[in-house]
Structures are given as structure tokens and as C-alpha cells.
Write a protein that holds these residues in place. Structure first.
Motif, PDB file in Angstrom:
ATOM      1  N   VAL A  91       0.860  -1.190   0.000  1.00 27.65           N
ATOM      2  CA  VAL A  91       0.000   0.000   0.000  1.00 27.65           C
ATOM      3  C   VAL A  91       0.891   1.234   0.000  1.00 27.65           C
ATOM      4  CG1 VAL A  91      -1.826   1.253   1.191  1.00 27.65           C
ATOM      5  CG2 VAL A  91      -1.767  -1.250   1.288  1.00 27.65           C
ATOM      6  N   VAL A 106      -7.737  -0.507   3.796  1.00 27.32           N
ATOM      7  CA  VAL A 106      -6.972   0.489   3.051  1.00 27.32           C
ATOM      8  C   VAL A 106      -7.875   1.689   2.785  1.00 27.32           C
ATOM      9  CG1 VAL A 106      -5.586   0.955   1.007  1.00 27.32           C
ATOM     10  CG2 VAL A 106      -5.649  -1.355   1.962  1.00 27.32           C
ATOM     11  N   VAL A 112      -2.460   0.131  -4.563  1.00 25.56           N
ATOM     12  CA  VAL A 112      -2.343  -1.184  -3.933  1.00 25.56           C
ATOM     13  C   VAL A 112      -1.873  -2.214  -4.946  1.00 25.56           C
ATOM     14  CG1 VAL A 112      -3.590  -2.992  -2.672  1.00 25.56           C
ATOM     15  CG2 VAL A 112      -4.217  -0.590  -2.344  1.00 25.56           C
ATOM     16  N   THR A 134      -4.587   3.192   6.749  1.00 25.18           N
ATOM     17  CA  THR A 134      -4.499   1.751   6.525  1.00 25.18           C
ATOM     18  C   THR A 134      -4.279   1.047   7.861  1.00 25.18           C
ATOM     19  OG1 THR A 134      -3.625   2.047   4.300  1.00 25.18           O
ATOM     20  CG2 THR A 134      -3.139  -0.049   5.383  1.00 25.18           C
TER      21      THR A 134
END
Length: 272
Positions: A91, A106, A112, A134
Motif C-alpha cells: 500500500v 486500506v 495497492v 491503513t
């Protein structure tokens, strides 16, 4: 590859053939080696997907033709659960290792990607009005809620990953429920979420096992026969309950009017 599902009325489900029910509500073939596949439903604008990286790396697709943006999470938030062996979710350059049934939330705006030779990542995204950080959600670190009983054949453990408390989100909720060996029922007696759509993804079934997933309005129920790693869309007017021929778990994910976990309407057995 992405498919689009349109909203349907309860009366349509009550008169549908088995093939029509499966086409409207069952999501098959989500997990294909080397691909990210998705299904977008107009119910709450949820997007359900599966990513199986194999020996390479897979990026979360923008699916611009459906979402209308250049990046998947430009206006959305994402939940991830690994249903395979250990793998990694990256991420914005930060790598998170997810073992079997570990989760990840997320926030909006992130980029991603996925890696892991034997990993298989289940994905669900929903529109987001704000950006939240996140969060890694280890399966072994979440305190489960014990539900049901062996006598009622519905003993299970509920792992609440994102449920309107502790982890802040716009609308998305998700978690994992693991059915105890010897039990078959999940969420029985059933209930309705009149202000939210829920998606069930059944996992950890043996090849020969199936879950008989009940859906529809109380008093007009239908069923779908579901394999391992298949998902079912449950609109607000539909109950969602099932019984398996062997042990299994399922990932539940919801979005809608609110993210209050207890906002539901119980359905008594005599109403079915």
C-alpha cells in the motif's frame, strides 16, 4: 476482468429460475491464477474481487470503464482478506504480510498491489466520503465473539475486523466467521439489514463440500448451492443464512446507510 450486476426486486427473485438466481446473486470464478477479477454491484455500489498473484505482482485495477476514475481508490475504501497461503499487500510502497484469513483495511486514495505465490486475496471496496489510515487486521489478534451452540448446530466464532468501532471507515464493514467442526448453520435464525447490502464469501470448504445459502424475503425464500471461494450478494430485502455439508468459514462485508454493526432486523423461524 470485471462484471456488472444491476439491482433487482424481491419479486424477481421469487419467480426466477435457478440459473437466473445464480446469474443475479452468485459470484463465481473470482480467484483465477495471475489475474484480478471483480464484480461490481449497483447495490450500495460495492465491488467484490479476487487477486491471485502467482509468481508475479498484480496491481489493483482502476476499472475506469465502471468506476469512472483513473485509480481504484480515488473515491473508494478497500477491505482485503487473504484466503490462501501467506502473501503481501503493498500500500503506497509499504508492505504488509497477510497470512491465512488475515485482513487489511486500506483508505481512500491509496495505490495497492499484491504478491505471493500461493496467496489469494479477497477484495471488497465501497464508496468513501473521507480518508482513513491503513490498518493491518491479524486474524490471530482479533478477539472472537463466541456465538451459537453445538446443540443448535450453529456454534461459531465471529471475528470483527472492521465493524464501526476501533477501526474508522466511511461505510465499509467486514470480518470473518468460522464455523465450529460439527456445526453447519451460520447466522440462524436469520436477519435482515434493511439499510445495507451484505456480501458473503464462503471459504475453506473441501472440494466435495457445499453451502446451501438461503436468500429472499421471509416467507419466500430460495437457495443457492455455493462452492469454496464463491460469494453471494445479499440485498437489503433478503435474508442471508446457510448450512454447509462440512466445515467452512465465510467473509462478510457490508456497506450502506450507516456502519452501525447492530443495525439489523431479526427474523423469527416461524416467519420463514
Amino acid at each position: 476482468m470485471i462484471h456488472v450486476r444491476y439491482s433487482s426486486s424481491p419479486s424477481t427473485a421469487e419467480t426466477a429460475t435457478t440459473a437466473e438466481l445464480r446469474e443475479a446473486y452468485l459470484i463465481e470464478e473470482l480467484f483465477v491464477p495471475g489475474e484480478v477479477r471483480g464484480t461490481y454491484t449497483h447495490d450500495e455500489r460495492l465491488l467484490v474481487g479476487g487477486a491471485v498473484p502467482g509468481t508475479g505482482q498484480l496491481d489493483l485495477p482502476a476499472w475506469t470503464e465502471v468506476l469512472g476514475v483513473g485509480s481504484h481508490l480515488e473515491r473508494r475504501e478497500l477491505g482485503v482478506v487473504n484466503v490462501g497461503a501467506a502473501g503481501h499487500v503493498v500500500v503506497d510502497g509499504e508492505k504488509f504480510e497477510l497470512d491465512h484469513l488475515d485482513g487489511l483495511y486500506v483508505g481512500r486514495g491509496s495505490e495497492v498491489s499484491f504478491t505471493g505465490a500461493d496467496a489469494a486475496f479477497y477484495l471488497v471496496s465501497a464508496p468513501a466520503h473521507a480518508t482513513y489510515p491503513t490498518r493491518f487486521l491479524g486474524h490471530g489478534e482479533v478477539e472472537p465473539v463466541a456465538l451459537g451452540s453445538a446443540d443448535a448446530a450453529n456454534e461459531r466464532h465471529l471475528f470483527r475486523y472492521v465493524w464501526g468501532q476501533e477501526v474508522e471507515t466511511s461505510v465499509l464493514q467486514f470480518g470473518v466467521t468460522v464455523i465450529a467442526r460439527g456445526s453447519v448453520w451460520n447466522t440462524f435464525p436469520p436477519h435482515l439489514h434493511e439499510r445495507r447490502t451484505e456480501v458473503y464469501c464462503y471459504v475453506d470448504l473441501d472440494e466435495q463440500d457445499r453451502v446451501f445459502h438461503l436468500m429472499g424475503r421471509p416467507g419466500e425464500t430460495r437457495h443457492l448451492v455455493v462452492r469454496d471461494r464463491e460469494a453471494v450478494i445479499s440485498p437489503p430485502w433478503s435474508i442471508h443464512s446457510g448450512a454447509g455439508t462440512g466445515s467452512y468459514a465465510f467473509i462478510w462485508a457490508m456497506a450502506g446507510e450507516n456502519n452501525t454493526y447492530t443495525d439489523l432486523s431479526p427474523v423469527a423461524v416461524e416467519e420463514l
